[in-house]
Design a protein around this motif. Structure first.
Motif, PDB file in Angstrom:
ATOM      1  N   LEU A   1     -22.198 -15.837  -4.228  1.00  0.00           N
ATOM      2  CA  LEU A   1     -21.529 -14.933  -3.271  1.00  0.00           C
ATOM      3  C   LEU A   1     -21.951 -15.237  -1.839  1.00  0.00           C
ATOM      4  O   LEU A   1     -21.650 -14.498  -0.917  1.00  0.00           O
ATOM      5  CB  LEU A   1     -21.872 -13.478  -3.621  1.00  0.00           C
TER       6      LEU A   1
ATOM      7  N   ARG B   1     -27.938 -14.507   0.247  1.00  0.00           N
ATOM      8  CA  ARG B   1     -28.351 -13.187  -0.262  1.00  0.00           C
ATOM      9  C   ARG B   1     -29.679 -12.828   0.415  1.00  0.00           C
ATOM     10  O   ARG B   1     -30.747 -13.057  -0.124  1.00  0.00           O
ATOM     11  CB  ARG B   1     -28.481 -13.230  -1.783  1.00  0.00           C
TER      12      ARG B   1
ATOM     13  N   LEU C   1     -34.193  -6.592   4.147  1.00  0.00           N
ATOM     14  CA  LEU C   1     -34.400  -5.136   3.987  1.00  0.00           C
ATOM     15  C   LEU C   1     -35.511  -4.862   2.978  1.00  0.00           C
ATOM     16  O   LEU C   1     -36.304  -3.932   3.131  1.00  0.00           O
ATOM     17  CB  LEU C   1     -33.094  -4.459   3.537  1.00  0.00           C
TER      18      LEU C   1
ATOM     19  N   VAL D   1     -28.645  -1.721  -2.578  1.00  0.00           N
ATOM     20  CA  VAL D   1     -29.017  -1.314  -3.946  1.00  0.00           C
ATOM     21  C   VAL D   1     -30.383  -1.888  -4.305  1.00  0.00           C
ATOM     22  O   VAL D   1     -31.301  -1.170  -4.696  1.00  0.00           O
ATOM     23  CB  VAL D   1     -27.940  -1.785  -4.948  1.00  0.00           C
ATOM     24  N   GLY D   2     -30.538  -3.187  -4.122  1.00  0.00           N
ATOM     25  CA  GLY D   2     -31.792  -3.842  -4.513  1.00  0.00           C
ATOM     26  C   GLY D   2     -32.977  -3.342  -3.722  1.00  0.00           C
ATOM     27  O   GLY D   2     -34.067  -3.115  -4.279  1.00  0.00           O
TER      28      GLY D   2
ATOM     29  N   GLU E   1     -25.568   4.345  -5.805  1.00  0.00           N
ATOM     30  CA  GLU E   1     -24.896   3.867  -7.022  1.00  0.00           C
ATOM     31  C   GLU E   1     -25.443   4.548  -8.283  1.00  0.00           C
ATOM     32  O   GLU E   1     -26.632   4.900  -8.339  1.00  0.00           O
ATOM     33  CB  GLU E   1     -25.063   2.347  -7.126  1.00  0.00           C
TER      34      GLU E   1
ATOM     35  N   ASP F   1     -17.876  -5.097  -6.628  1.00  0.00           N
ATOM     36  CA  ASP F   1     -17.845  -5.818  -7.912  1.00  0.00           C
ATOM     37  C   ASP F   1     -16.471  -5.737  -8.576  1.00  0.00           C
ATOM     38  O   ASP F   1     -16.185  -6.510  -9.476  1.00  0.00           O
ATOM     39  CB  ASP F   1     -18.909  -5.261  -8.866  1.00  0.00           C
TER      40      ASP F   1
ATOM     41  N   ILE G   1     -18.609  -6.089   1.875  1.00  0.00           N
ATOM     42  CA  ILE G   1     -19.997  -6.190   1.416  1.00  0.00           C
ATOM     43  C   ILE G   1     -20.501  -7.629   1.372  1.00  0.00           C
ATOM     44  O   ILE G   1     -21.565  -7.937   1.915  1.00  0.00           O
ATOM     45  CB  ILE G   1     -20.162  -5.520   0.021  1.00  0.00           C
ATOM     46  N   PHE G   2     -19.783  -8.505   0.680  1.00  0.00           N
ATOM     47  CA  PHE G   2     -20.236  -9.907   0.559  1.00  0.00           C
ATOM     48  C   PHE G   2     -19.245 -10.846   1.238  1.00  0.00           C
ATOM     49  O   PHE G   2     -18.038 -10.713   1.046  1.00  0.00           O
ATOM     50  CB  PHE G   2     -20.365 -10.298  -0.930  1.00  0.00           C
TER      51      PHE G   2
ATOM     52  N   ARG H   1     -17.833 -12.155 -11.278  1.00  0.00           N
ATOM     53  CA  ARG H   1     -16.653 -11.280 -11.253  1.00  0.00           C
ATOM     54  C   ARG H   1     -15.388 -12.095 -10.986  1.00  0.00           C
ATOM     55  O   ARG H   1     -14.301 -11.717 -11.445  1.00  0.00           O
ATOM     56  CB  ARG H   1     -16.806 -10.173 -10.213  1.00  0.00           C
TER      57      ARG H   1
HETATM   58  C1  EPZ Z   1     -26.443  -5.230  -6.358  1.00  0.00           C
HETATM   59  O1  EPZ Z   1     -26.744  -6.424  -5.667  1.00  0.00           O
HETATM   60  C2  EPZ Z   1     -25.684  -5.665  -7.610  1.00  0.00           C
HETATM   61  N1  EPZ Z   1     -26.526  -6.522  -8.428  1.00  0.00           N
HETATM   62  C3  EPZ Z   1     -24.421  -6.422  -7.202  1.00  0.00           C
HETATM   63  O2  EPZ Z   1     -23.719  -6.761  -8.391  1.00  0.00           O
HETATM   64  C4  EPZ Z   1     -23.558  -5.500  -6.350  1.00  0.00           C
HETATM   65  O3  EPZ Z   1     -22.423  -6.215  -5.906  1.00  0.00           O
HETATM   66  C5  EPZ Z   1     -24.372  -5.014  -5.137  1.00  0.00           C
HETATM   67  O4  EPZ Z   1     -25.592  -4.374  -5.586  1.00  0.00           O
HETATM   68  C6  EPZ Z   1     -23.590  -4.021  -4.291  1.00  0.00           C
HETATM   69  O5  EPZ Z   1     -23.224  -2.925  -5.069  1.00  0.00           O
HETATM   70  C7  EPZ Z   1     -27.456  -5.942  -9.234  1.00  0.00           C
HETATM   71  O6  EPZ Z   1     -27.630  -4.738  -9.255  1.00  0.00           O
HETATM   72  C8  EPZ Z   1     -28.261  -6.871 -10.093  1.00  0.00           C
HETATM   73  P1  EPZ Z   1     -27.218  -5.065  -1.964  1.00  0.00           P
HETATM   74  P2  EPZ Z   1     -27.773  -6.382  -4.418  1.00  0.00           P
HETATM   75  O7  EPZ Z   1     -28.659  -5.264  -1.688  1.00  0.00           O
HETATM   76  O8  EPZ Z   1     -28.848  -5.415  -4.685  1.00  0.00           O
HETATM   77  C9  EPZ Z   1     -26.891  -7.230   2.245  1.00  0.00           C
HETATM   78  C10 EPZ Z   1     -22.522  -8.157  -9.831  1.00  0.00           C
HETATM   79  O9  EPZ Z   1     -21.472  -8.788  -9.707  1.00  0.00           O
HETATM   80  N2  EPZ Z   1     -28.363  -7.234   2.216  1.00  0.00           N
HETATM   81  O10 EPZ Z   1     -26.665  -3.680  -2.035  1.00  0.00           O
HETATM   82  O11 EPZ Z   1     -28.133  -7.770  -4.077  1.00  0.00           O
HETATM   83  C11 EPZ Z   1     -26.313  -8.201   1.233  1.00  0.00           C
HETATM   84  O12 EPZ Z   1     -26.258  -9.509   1.769  1.00  0.00           O
HETATM   85  C12 EPZ Z   1     -23.533  -8.145  -8.714  1.00  0.00           C
HETATM   86  O13 EPZ Z   1     -22.840  -7.469 -10.833  1.00  0.00           O
HETATM   87  C13 EPZ Z   1     -29.066  -7.622   3.347  1.00  0.00           C
HETATM   88  O14 EPZ Z   1     -28.474  -7.955   4.365  1.00  0.00           O
HETATM   89  O15 EPZ Z   1     -26.799  -5.819  -3.288  1.00  0.00           O
HETATM   90  C14 EPZ Z   1     -24.943  -7.642   0.982  1.00  0.00           C
HETATM   91  O16 EPZ Z   1     -24.085  -8.065   2.035  1.00  0.00           O
HETATM   92  C15 EPZ Z   1     -23.089  -8.985  -7.522  1.00  0.00           C
HETATM   93  N3  EPZ Z   1     -30.423  -7.638   3.316  1.00  0.00           N
HETATM   94  C16 EPZ Z   1     -25.162  -6.139   1.092  1.00  0.00           C
HETATM   95  O17 EPZ Z   1     -26.390  -5.955   1.820  1.00  0.00           O
HETATM   96  C17 EPZ Z   1     -31.124  -7.266   2.190  1.00  0.00           C
HETATM   97  O18 EPZ Z   1     -32.370  -7.285   2.229  1.00  0.00           O
HETATM   98  C18 EPZ Z   1     -25.262  -5.456  -0.273  1.00  0.00           C
HETATM   99  O19 EPZ Z   1     -26.400  -5.946  -0.899  1.00  0.00           O
HETATM  100  C19 EPZ Z   1     -30.390  -6.879   1.042  1.00  0.00           C
HETATM  101  C20 EPZ Z   1     -29.013  -6.863   1.075  1.00  0.00           C
END
Ligand code: EPZ
Length: 417
Positions: A118, A121, A125, A163-164, A188, A305, A327-328, A371
């Motif tokens: 995607l 990553r 944060l 989320v992470g 979420e 997603d 988002i991505f 996806r």
């Molecule tokens: C989780 O990913 C999910 N993965 C993703 O599902 C899901 O798309 C995403 O949350 C959003 O709902 C799991 O739970 C394993 P984020 P995560 O941190 O935690 C930016 C799937 O297909 N960001 O909410 O990585 C990031 O680049 C997967 O099942 C920062 O800039 O998502 C993105 O643009 C794909 N800095 C946005 O935030 C950071 O330190 C959302 O990321 C962290 C994230």
């Protein structure tokens, strides 16, 4: 590398039971190292990402036994505090082990999780939040060296409801004395599932599912037994399969509240939706109507997603649809493969314009990501002729035996190894 061969034109009809959620089970498995006890996790889906997470648990020193859809994890022994590069790179979400390892071992050495299909990553944060809690994080080219001996509870304000990052802070602070507050937290359902699991272990977390989460640290956590929530994105996937083929489906063992934004979109494109306490029923029209505008946002809005799934489904709808991805950056990768199947999709910046075609045509395509691969399955079911989808390993990351589920729903699908 296996392929899926799908012959389109058959209506998807039938009943399926949904498997456990990939995005809930991964952080919950990481949480099992917070106790020197045994945890029993039920409704654990058979997914590639779960297998990699189990490899990480075993590398750290936990023992893991699988009995069908149940995992028994014993993390009572001494655990390592580092994760090797190969395992970190296999699984982007392994970054949530950072908070759990720090809480257990007071130090952690993990390699940067790198990008994924995607696009970049970032984990800024995650790192800034842990630093605000007094964790020292040394970043080198290849890995992060962390130490939490001077950490203390505090208040974190996330610039984006990641989320992470929300999960990492919860995992790290539930064993730290004092109250840690996360503001602008992710809401979420998977966050709620993680909080429910941690509280069952003896943690004191409240506010999960809202944008303010309070974690009051406790001395110890105990092993417990827990059943993972159903996979809301896999649910949307199979609803799309029925919707795009003029079929009808009942999906049991789901929580309709977790996917309200998606259900609304199914209604907007002409589907009839029925919901019960733990089931969803969809009946599709002969041909779907286009949806003038959808945009992805954090929960409870339309989830990123589900974006590739609707992109594929609307490729045969009647009229023009617009989807904006907020988002991505690289989440329209699958558009190119859909165009090979005859779809009329124009992507510019973070927006896709889809001009619905009556039918797509079978083609040989490759899954660009998890996806996107699922989106190609949706498109193939409605296409004329045979589609072969390569790189099914991406799909296997998040869908349990997808060909078996689709065969049960009347699709003509075979896996070619
Ligand atoms: C989780 O990913 C999910 N993965 C993703 O599902 C899901 O798309 C995403 O949350 C959003 O709902 C799991 O739970 C394993 P984020 P995560 O941190 O935690 C930016 C799937 O297909 N960001 O909410 O990585 C990031 O680049 C997967 O099942 C920062 O800039 O998502 C993105 O643009 C794909 N800095 C946005 O935030 C950071 O330190 C959302 O990321 C962290 C994230």
């Amino acid at each position: 590398m296996s392929k899926l061969e799908i012959t389109g034109g058959k209506r998807i009809r039938g009943i399926i039971d949904m498997h456990g959620a990939k995005n809930a089970v991964l952080p919950i498995l990481a949480a099992t190292i917070l106790t020197k006890g045994v945890s029993v996790i039920h409704n654990c889906p058979k997914l590639k990402d779960v297998n990699v997470t189990v490899d990480i648990l075993r590398f750290l020193g936990a023992s893991v036994r699988r009995e069908e859809h149940t995992l028994i994890i014993d993390s009572s022994g001494d655990l390592k505090s580092d994760i090797p590069e190969n395992l970190m790179h296999e699984l982007r979400s392994s970054i949530v082990f950072m908070g759990a390892i720090l809480a257990r071992c007071k130090k952690a050495r993990i390699s940067s999780p790198g990008g994924c299909e995607l696009g970049p990553r970032p984990i800024d944060l995650h790192i800034s939040s842990l630093r605000q809690l007094g964790v020292s994080v040394l970043e080198t080219e290849d890995y992060l060296e962390c130490d939490s001996k001077n950490s203390a509870s505090g208040e974190i304000v996330l610039s984006f409801p990641s989320v992470g990052a929300t999960e990492n802070i919860m995992l790290f602070s539930c064993l730290m004395s004092g109250v840690t507050i996360i503001r602008n937290a992710a809401k979420e359902p998977e966050i709620v599932d993680l909080a429910n699991f941690l509280n069952k272990m003896g943690a004191r977390i409240c506010g999960a599912g809202t944008d303010e989460i309070y974690i009051e640290g406790v001395e110890t956590l105990n092993g417990t037994e827990y059943s993972i929530m159903p996979d809301r994105i896999a649910t949307v996937t199979y609803l799309c399969c029925a919707a795009v083929t003029g079929g009808e489906i009942e999906i049991r063992r789901v929580n309709p509240n977790d996917l309200e934004a998606c259900l609304e979109c199914f209604i907007r494109c002409g589907c009839r939706i029925g919901i019960g306490k733990d089931r969803i029923f969809l009946r599709a029209p002969q041909r779907l109507k286009a949806i003038d505008f959808i945009e992805t946002k954090p929960y409870p809005s339309f989830p990123t997603d589900a974006q590739s799934l609707f992109l594929a489904m609307l490729a045969t709808a009647d009229g023009k649809s617009i989807i904006r991805e907020n988002i991505f950056k690289n989440r329209f990768n699958v558009a190119e493969a859909l165009k090979e199947m005859g779809a009329d999709i124009t992507v510019s910046q973070q927006t896709a314009l889809i001009r619905g075609k009556k039918r797509l045509k079978g083609a040989n395509v490759s899954a660009p990501d998890l996806r996107g691969g699922a989106g190609l399955c949706i498109a193939a079911l409605a296409a004329n002729g045979v589609t072969q989808i390569d790189k099914v390993c991406y799909i296997d990351r998040g869908y349990e035996e997808i060909e078996t589920y689709l065969q049960r729903l009347g699709a003509k699908v075979t896996r070619l190894d």
